[in-house]
Design an enzyme around this catalytic site. Structure first.
Site, short mmCIF file in Angstrom:
data_model
loop_
_atom_site.label_atom_id
_atom_site.label_comp_id
_atom_site.label_asym_id
_atom_site.label_seq_id
_atom_site.Cartn_x
_atom_site.Cartn_y
_atom_site.Cartn_z
N ARG A 1 0.82 -1.22 0.00
CA ARG A 1 0.00 0.00 0.00
C ARG A 1 0.85 1.26 0.00
NH1 ARG A 1 -4.91 -1.47 4.27
NH2 ARG A 1 -5.56 -3.40 3.24
N CYS A 2 1.95 1.22 -0.65
CA CYS A 2 2.88 2.35 -0.70
C CYS A 2 2.75 3.07 -2.05
CB CYS A 2 4.31 1.83 -0.50
SG CYS A 2 5.60 3.08 -0.61
#
Length: 263
Positions: A137-138
């Protein structure tokens, strides 16, 4: 009474007492130690008038665990951001020698894969390794996973292995279980390279393999891993050759990989 005091001062004890009362305190100039002995080596009496300022980092506000998190903004590349610390930039020169001399190699470690089975890294002897701490989720996730997959597909038959270690220490951007991480990487990005058990890369519970990697190749802020997708390049002898900051894309490492594969 006056006669008794006169008798006392005329006696031997009285004369000694009279001499004692007449003594003068010693002058400071006669003291045995010099004031120059106490002169400090450095003058700390003056405060710094221009304290150093902290460098600006390309971080933006976010909800750490949000799938839309862009805490580390990938759009701020090294080539366009003038505020990004210059120490993050990979040196232009490339060396095929490990930065830190150590008796150990990457082959001395055993890790667990995404299915929690033991994997001896000695199985990768003779191969070039690109080791990455990944997150789902970066802001850097999409570009890194896509480019890592393409590099692996292009060079796996020549001896390249990409080893991905999920880590949830940066903005809590890898919160899922191993099964969820595996599903995400293999389904969305068609990742065929090995993915391992979730690990810590900093702090008291750092995985031993990451302690080795960091001690072999220091970087800005010392041994700390700065963010998701920091990369280590390991040669065919199991020695760490180069370390790349998170904003270095896998495609930027391709020439270094080619040199090691040809060595």
């Amino acid at each position: 009474m006056r006669h008794r005091l006169s008798s006392i001062f005329q006696s031997k004890k009285g004369r000694n007492l009279r001499n004692l009362l007449s003594l003068q305190p010693p002058k400071m100039s006669s003291m045995a130690f010099s004031t120059t002995f106490f002169t400090p080596l450095h003058d700390f009496t003056h405060a710094r008038t221009n304290p150093p300022t902290s460098p600006s980092f390309p971080f933006v506000k976010s909800s750490f665990a949000s799938s839309n998190s862009t805490f580390f903004d990938p759009s701020l590349s090294l080539r366009t951001s003038s505020t990004f610390p210059r120490l993050f930039i990979k040196p232009r020169s490339f060396s095929v020698h490990a930065r830190a001399a150590t008796e150990k190699t990457i082959y001395d470690f055993t890790v667990k894969d995404i299915d929690r089975k033991d994997v001896a890294l000695s199985k990768f002897k003779g191969k070039v390794l690109l080791i990455v701490n990944v997150a789902s989720r970066c802001g850097l996730t999409s570009s890194n996973y896509s480019e890592l997959s393409r590099l692996y597909e292009k060079y796996k038959d020549q001896g390249l292995e990409v080893l991905a270690f999920p880590c949830n220490q940066f903005g809590m951007q890898e919160p899922g279980s191993n099964e969820e991480i595996k599903q995400f990487a293999c389904t969305r990005y068609k990742a065929e390279f090995p993915i391992f058990d979730k690990v810590d890369v900093n702090g008291p519970f750092t995985a031993p393999v990451y302690s080795f990697l960091k001690s072999s190749a220091g970087g800005f802020l010392g041994d700390l891993i700065k963010w998701n997708f920091e990369k280590f390049l390991v040669d065919k002898n199991g020695k760490v050759i180069e370390r790349y900051p998170p904003t270095t894309s896998p495609f930027q490492i391709e020439k270094d990989i080619q040199r090691l594969l040809a060595a």
